[in-house]
Design a protein around this motif. Structure first.
Motif, mmCIF file in Angstrom:
data_model
loop_
_atom_site.group_PDB
_atom_site.id
_atom_site.type_symbol
_atom_site.label_atom_id
_atom_site.label_comp_id
_atom_site.label_asym_id
_atom_site.label_seq_id
_atom_site.Cartn_x
_atom_site.Cartn_y
_atom_site.Cartn_z
ATOM 1 N N UNK A 160 0.832 -1.213 0.000
ATOM 2 C CA UNK A 160 0.000 0.000 0.000
ATOM 3 C C UNK A 160 0.862 1.258 0.000
ATOM 4 N N UNK A 161 2.047 1.175 0.601
ATOM 5 C CA UNK A 161 2.926 2.337 0.650
ATOM 6 C C UNK A 161 3.654 2.514 -0.674
ATOM 7 N N UNK A 162 4.135 1.428 -1.249
ATOM 8 C CA UNK A 162 4.836 1.535 -2.531
ATOM 9 C C UNK A 162 3.906 2.017 -3.638
ATOM 10 N N UNK A 163 2.599 1.799 -3.475
ATOM 11 C CA UNK A 163 1.635 2.222 -4.488
ATOM 12 C C UNK A 163 1.248 3.695 -4.380
ATOM 13 N N UNK A 164 1.657 4.365 -3.302
ATOM 14 C CA UNK A 164 1.314 5.784 -3.146
ATOM 15 C C UNK A 164 2.001 6.622 -4.216
ATOM 16 N N UNK A 165 1.315 7.686 -4.638
ATOM 17 C CA UNK A 165 1.897 8.603 -5.618
ATOM 18 C C UNK A 165 2.873 9.543 -4.920
ATOM 19 N N UNK A 166 4.032 9.739 -5.533
ATOM 20 C CA UNK A 166 4.974 10.740 -5.029
ATOM 21 C C UNK A 166 4.449 12.126 -5.379
ATOM 22 N N UNK A 167 4.871 13.145 -4.637
ATOM 23 C CA UNK A 167 4.374 14.501 -4.849
ATOM 24 C C UNK A 167 4.986 15.123 -6.091
ATOM 25 N N UNK A 168 4.126 15.430 -7.063
ATOM 26 C CA UNK A 168 4.598 16.124 -8.268
ATOM 27 C C UNK A 168 4.955 17.576 -7.965
ATOM 28 N N UNK A 169 4.345 18.135 -6.908
ATOM 29 C CA UNK A 169 4.706 19.499 -6.506
ATOM 30 C C UNK A 169 6.156 19.514 -6.044
ATOM 31 N N UNK A 170 6.513 18.543 -5.232
ATOM 32 C CA UNK A 170 7.881 18.454 -4.747
ATOM 33 C C UNK A 170 8.871 18.218 -5.888
ATOM 34 N N UNK A 171 8.438 17.467 -6.880
ATOM 35 C CA UNK A 171 9.333 17.216 -8.016
ATOM 36 C C UNK A 171 9.731 18.523 -8.689
ATOM 37 N N UNK A 172 8.770 19.433 -8.848
ATOM 38 C CA UNK A 172 9.081 20.744 -9.424
ATOM 39 C C UNK A 172 9.870 21.593 -8.431
ATOM 40 N N UNK A 173 9.392 21.637 -7.187
ATOM 41 C CA UNK A 173 10.038 22.496 -6.195
ATOM 42 C C UNK A 173 11.478 22.080 -5.936
ATOM 43 N N UNK A 174 11.732 20.783 -5.900
ATOM 44 C CA UNK A 174 13.091 20.321 -5.642
ATOM 45 C C UNK A 174 14.062 20.755 -6.732
ATOM 46 N N UNK A 175 13.525 21.021 -7.926
ATOM 47 C CA UNK A 175 14.370 21.495 -9.009
ATOM 48 C C UNK A 175 14.672 22.980 -8.943
ATOM 49 N N UNK A 176 13.972 23.687 -8.057
ATOM 50 C CA UNK A 176 14.165 25.134 -8.005
ATOM 51 C C UNK A 176 14.489 25.693 -6.636
ATOM 52 N N UNK A 177 14.275 24.911 -5.575
ATOM 53 C CA UNK A 177 14.526 25.414 -4.229
ATOM 54 C C UNK A 177 16.007 25.729 -4.056
ATOM 55 N N UNK A 178 16.280 26.871 -3.450
ATOM 56 C CA UNK A 178 17.653 27.312 -3.262
ATOM 57 C C UNK A 178 18.135 28.273 -4.327
ATOM 58 N N UNK A 179 17.415 28.333 -5.443
ATOM 59 C CA UNK A 179 17.784 29.284 -6.479
ATOM 60 C C UNK A 179 17.203 30.664 -6.157
ATOM 61 N N UNK A 180 17.975 31.693 -6.425
ATOM 62 C CA UNK A 180 17.546 33.061 -6.113
ATOM 63 C C UNK A 180 16.930 33.772 -7.312
ATOM 64 N N UNK A 181 16.900 33.107 -8.475
ATOM 65 C CA UNK A 181 16.392 33.740 -9.694
ATOM 66 C C UNK A 181 14.984 33.273 -10.032
ATOM 67 N N UNK A 182 14.254 32.778 -9.038
ATOM 68 C CA UNK A 182 12.935 32.187 -9.274
ATOM 69 C C UNK A 182 11.896 32.890 -8.409
ATOM 70 N N UNK A 183 10.712 33.116 -8.986
ATOM 71 C CA UNK A 183 9.535 33.491 -8.206
ATOM 72 C C UNK A 183 8.685 32.234 -8.067
#
Length: 392
Positions: free
Chosen positions: A11-34
Motif C-alpha cells: 500500500x505504501x509503494x503504491x502511493x503517488x509521489x508529490x509532483x509538486x515536490x518534483x518541481x520544487x526540488x528542481x528550483x529550491x535554493x535558487x535566487x532567480x525564481x519566483x
C-alpha cells in the motif's frame, strides 16, 4: 540461509509521489525564481502570535500536555467556531492536532478499515486522496467540472454515487487547488443523504476564512449538522493566520469519538507542544486576532485580483472563477502536458508553479498558482509568464 530484502508494504509503494515536490526540488535554493508552488504565503506569522510562543518558551513550557490539547485552547476553538457560525459545539468535541494533515490522518484512522470505500471530490490536495490508501481503503474519485466559466459539482450525481457500499465521503471546500466553494443547499443535501445511509463525512475546511465574496466565512457542514451526526471537520491555523510552519490544527467530531481520538493521538504524536498551542490560543483570543485575519484575507484578495487581471490581459489562459482558498487553477492554450510546462516555466522563465497532475488525473493540463503573495511578487510572476508566452 534465506535473505529477505527490506521492502515497504504494498500500500505504501503504491502511493503517488508529490509532483509538486518534483518541481520544487528542481528550483529550491535558487535566487532567480519566483515560486508559487506551495500552499503558503510569503508573509510571516503575525508578531503577536510569535510573541505568545516566545513567552511560553521563556516560561519553560516545554513539557507534555493533554492528548486532546490544553483546555484553554479547546475552549477557545469551540468559542471561535460558535461565534463564527452561531453554533453550540462543546469543547469536549474538539481535539488539537499536530497540523491539519495530521488531523486528516487521525480522522481516517478513526473510521476507515481495509477494504472500505471512500469517495473523494477531486481534484484535491494529494495528501487527502492518498491517506485512505495508506489504511487499505479504496478511493473513488468524483471530479468537479468547469461549467460556464466556473468550477461546479454535480451534487445529484454525487448522491447517486454514495450508496450503501461507501463508508466515507471526503471533500475540501473551499477547495485546493480550484478555489471551489460548496453552497449551503448542496451541503445540506449531501449531509442529509449521508445521515440516512450512515456514511461518514470528512469535511476539510482549512480555507473557510479565505473567501472573496464579502462573507466572513464560507458555508460549512456544521451549519446543517446534529451533534451526533457522522461528521468530522478538519481545520488548521496554517492558512488564515499564516502559521504553516507551526503545524497545528484541530478536529471537531461527535463527542462519542473523543475518547478514541485521545487514544490515537497518543499513539501518533502524543500531543502538540505547549508553546505552539499558546501561539494558537493567541491567534484566537488576542484582540489583534480577528483584525489580522481580515487584513490577510483583504491582502490575498488584492493579489488574487491582480493575478486574474493579468491572466485576462495575457490571453491564451483559461482560469475558471472560484470564490475561495488561495489558488488559481488555470491552463494555457497549446500546452496539454502540465508537468512539461511547469518544468519549462521553471527552467526558462524562473516561474515556479505546481503541475495540475499533482492533484489527480483530473488536473492534467492545468497549473496551480498560489496567490497568497505580495502584489509585487505576483506582478513579477506575471511578467515572467508574459515573457515566456511572447517567446513561443
Amino acid at each position: 540461509m534465506t535473505s529477505f530484502a527490506p521492502r515497504e508494504r504494498a500500500a505504501i509503494s503504491a502511493l503517488s509521489a508529490s509532483a509538486i515536490r518534483e518541481i520544487a526540488n528542481g528550483g529550491m535554493g535558487r535566487t532567480d525564481i519566483d515560486a508559487f508552488w506551495f500552499g503558503e504565503s510569503d508573509i510571516p506569522t503575525p508578531r503577536f502570535i510569535v510573541d505568545a510562543a516566545t513567552r511560553s518558551l521563556e516560561a519553560c513550557e516545554t513539557f507534555y500536555s493533554q492528548n486532546l490539547g490544553i483546555p484553554a485552547l479547546r475552549e477557545a476553538i469551540a468559542a471561535y467556531g460558535n461565534g463564527l457560525r452561531g453554533g453550540t459545539i462543546e469543547p469536549a468535541r474538539i481535539g488539537v492536532t499536530g497540523s491539519g494533515v495530521s488531523a486528516l490522518m487521525l480522522a481516517a484512522q478513526l473510521v476507515l478499515s481495509p477494504g472500505d470505500r471512500a469517495v473523494v471530490v477531486t481534484p484535491i490536495w494529494p495528501n487527502i486522496a492518498e491517506i485512505p490508501k495508506i489504511l487499505g481503503a479504496e478511493v473513488i474519485r468524483f471530479p468537479l467540472v468547469v461549467r460556464e466559466g466556473s468550477w461546479s459539482l454535480d451534487v445529484d450525481r454525487l448522491i447517486e454515487t454514495l450508496d450503501e457500499s461507501v463508508t466515507l465521503l471526503v471533500f475540501n471546500a473551499p477547495n485546493n487547488p480550484t478555489g471551489f466553494t460548496l453552497d449551503a443547499q448542496s451541503q445540506k443535501a449531501l449531509l442529509t443523504h449521508c445521515r440516512r445511509l450512515g456514511i461518514w463525512v470528512l469535511s476539510d475546511e482549512v480555507y473557510e476564512r479565505l473567501v472573496y465574496t464579502g462573507a466572513r466565512v464560507a458555508p460549512g457542514m456544521s451549519d446543517h449538522a446534529e451533534p451526533e451526526d457522522r461528521l468530522i471537520l478538519v481545520n488548521s491555523f496554517s492558512k488564515a493566520w499564516l502559521m504553516t510552519g507551526w503545524r497545528v490544527g484541530w478536529l471537531t467530531l461527535p463527542a462519542a469519538l473523543a475518547p478514541a481520538l485521545e487514544k490515537i493521538i497518543e499513539y501518533n504524536t502524543s500531543c502538540v507542544p505547549v508553546f505552539v498551542q499558546k501561539a494558537a490560543l493567541a491567534a484566537l483570543t488576542d484582540p489583534e486576532g480577528e483584525a489580522a485575519v481580515t487584513g490577510i484575507v483583504e491582502a490575498f484578495g488584492r493579489s488574487r485580483a491582480l493575478l486574474m487581471e493579468g491572466f485576462a490581459r495575457l490571453g491564451r489562459i483559461e482560469a475558471p472563477d472560484a470564490d475561495g482558498a488561495m489558488y488559481s487553477f488555470f491552463r494555457v492554450a497549446g500546452h496539454d502536458d502540465d508537468m512539461a510546462l511547469a518544468k519549462t516555466l521553471l527552467g526558462t522563465a524562473g516561474l515556479g508553479l505546481a503541475p495540475g497532475r499533482a492533484f489527480g488525473p483530473e488536473g492534467k493540463g492545468w497549473l496551480r498558482w498560489c496567490f497568497a503573495a505580495r502584489p509585487e511578487k505576483i506582478a513579477r510572476g506575471l511578467d515572467r509568464l508574459e515573457g515566456f508566452l511572447a517567446r513561443e
